[in-house]
Scaffold this active site. Structure first.
Site, PDB file in Angstrom:
ATOM      1  CB  CYS A 264       3.246   0.214  -8.325  1.00 48.71           C
ATOM      2  SG  CYS A 264       2.906  -1.556  -8.451  1.00 48.71           S
TER       3      CYS A 264
ATOM      4  CB  SER B 275      -3.647  -6.104  -7.604  1.00 48.71           C
ATOM      5  OG  SER B 275      -2.400  -5.468  -7.441  1.00 48.71           O
TER       6      SER B 275
ATOM      7  CG  HIS C 284      -3.189  -1.653  -6.931  1.00 47.82           C
ATOM      8  ND1 HIS C 284      -3.239  -2.788  -7.702  1.00 47.82           N
ATOM      9  CD2 HIS C 284      -3.919  -0.715  -7.602  1.00 47.82           C
ATOM     10  CE1 HIS C 284      -3.950  -2.554  -8.782  1.00 47.82           C
ATOM     11  NE2 HIS C 284      -4.377  -1.301  -8.752  1.00 47.82           N
TER      12      HIS C 284
ATOM     13  CD  GLU D 245       5.195  -4.942 -11.860  1.00 47.75           C
ATOM     14  OE1 GLU D 245       6.051  -5.612 -11.288  1.00 47.75           O
ATOM     15  OE2 GLU D 245       4.716  -5.249 -12.974  1.00 47.75           O
ATOM     16  CB  SER D 246      -0.994  -0.897 -10.721  1.00 49.82           C
ATOM     17  OG  SER D 246      -0.210  -0.613  -9.568  1.00 49.82           O
TER      18      SER D 246
END
Length: 363
Positions: free
Chosen positions: A76, A236, A249, A61-62
């Site tokens: 995120c 990403s 992203h 997540e990021s």
């Protein structure tokens, strides 16, 4: 309605060394320590690269960036980013590094009800940070929501610093959030036939190539790119050029499409050039832009109309500006349909939309 939350939470922590030269500083944190931090947040490392200046990690997540004296982590989805603050401070102290300032920013969540504690409200985030940070940083502390014309788009900023002033002539950070991506642009970030069996790294390179990502970066093809594709969609990327980073992203699902772009520039004149490159790739219907560390001045985005703007000074950071934009064709269409006078909002003042762009003498 719920789906994947694209809007990231972003935490930036700066440190000073109390025991001799800084050396590698935070870059000495080992994989076990980083795994502990990311486990607390509920994400993991999927790819990593480094150069002589810093290390960059693509997360599930990021992204995470580790410099000797600072770290930047963006997450995120339903991650619990702020839960890692206490552990990060503890790990830093084991390296004789102590906090100098903290900045936390985020946009308005698409699915706020899905967020875990302490991210259910900005008030809860403020209380959590006030309790997690040492008293030395709370000497100069400020939290504010920079609002826009729409309740769906606001910029939440928290800063706390041991010193009130910002670093003079420091780098300028540009954070861009985009929604309502062009459908053709979004499709570039879905795995195609023949890519389903590729690794995330292999498919990521294909997405980078076909979307023309290199051309959108401040350093262009000179950047060292670390990219990753998710399955069946999503992308990403971190890019490194000397001591500067860029990161992208993308959540491309229709109805909740979202892309973010963040970069560091030296001069304010570089900002609009960076924005022009990004808009050419994603062709978003709605865009918000936050600039930290620059001077007071408003930017324009080619092909988009500025709908709102806000600015404030924050301790240890300096000026942060926030603007929202929509495609000009959408503005014109709404004028034709409803005959409404759409305006650019700046604080409590409403500036007539007949004045194109965001440069106005009465602000």
């Amino acid at each position: 309605m719920s789906g994947f939350e694209g809007f990231e939470k972003r935490l930036e922590l700066h440190f000073f060394c109390s025991d001799g030269p800084l050396g590698l500083g935070l870059r000495r944190l080992g994989s076990k320590s980083l795994d502990r931090v990311l486990s607390t947040v509920h994400c993991s490392v999927v790819s990593a690269v480094g150069n002589a200046h810093f290390d960059a990690y693509v997360l599930s997540e990021s992204s995470l960036f580790l410099y000797p004296n600072k770290l930047i982590i963006k997450t995120c989805g339903t991650t619990a980013l702020l839960r890692a603050v206490s552990l990060l401070l503890h790990l830093a102290s084991s390296l004789s590094l102590y906090p100098l300032r903290c900045k936390y920013t985020r946009g308005s969540f698409i699915f706020p009800a899905a967020q875990p504690s302490p991210h259910t409200t900005f008030r809860e985030e403020i209380i959590y940070l006030d309790q997690a940070l040492p008293p030395s940083l709370l000497r100069h502390r400020k939290a504010r929501i920079l609002k826009s014309h729409s309740s769906r788009h606001s910029w939440h900023v928290y800063s706390a610093s041991a010193v009130a002033y910002a670093v003079p002539d420091g780098p300028i950070t540009v954070e861009i959030c985009m929604t309502e991506l062009d459908r053709d642009a979004s499709e570039l970030f879905f795995r195609r036939t023949g890519e389903s069996n590729m690794s995330g790294h292999e498919a990521g390179k294909e997405m980078t190539r076909r979307a023309g990502i290199s051309a959108a970066l401040p350093a262009g093809p000179l950047s060292l790119i670390c990219d990753f594709a998710f399955d069946p969609c999503g992308y990403s990327m971190n890019a490194l050029e000397a001591d500067r980073y860029s990161t992208i992203h993308v959540t491309p699902e229709e109805g909740q499409s979202y892309a973010s772009f963040e970069c560091v520039v030296d001069e304010e004149e570089d900002i609009e050039a960076a924005l022009a490159k990004v808009t050419a790739v994603f062709r978003a219907g709605v865009m918000s832009v936050s600039v930290s560390g620059g001077e007071e001045g408003w930017i324009e985005v080619s092909g988009m109309a500025c709908r709102s703007r806000a600015a404030d000074d924050f301790p240890g950071v300096g000026l942060i500006t926030y603007q929202t934009f929509v495609v000009e064709s959408e503005i014109e269409g709404k004028r034709r349909e409803g005959g409404r006078n759409l305006s650019v909002e700046s604080g409590s003042a409403m500036i007539p939309s007949s004045t194109k762009g965001c440069h106005h003498a009465n602000t």
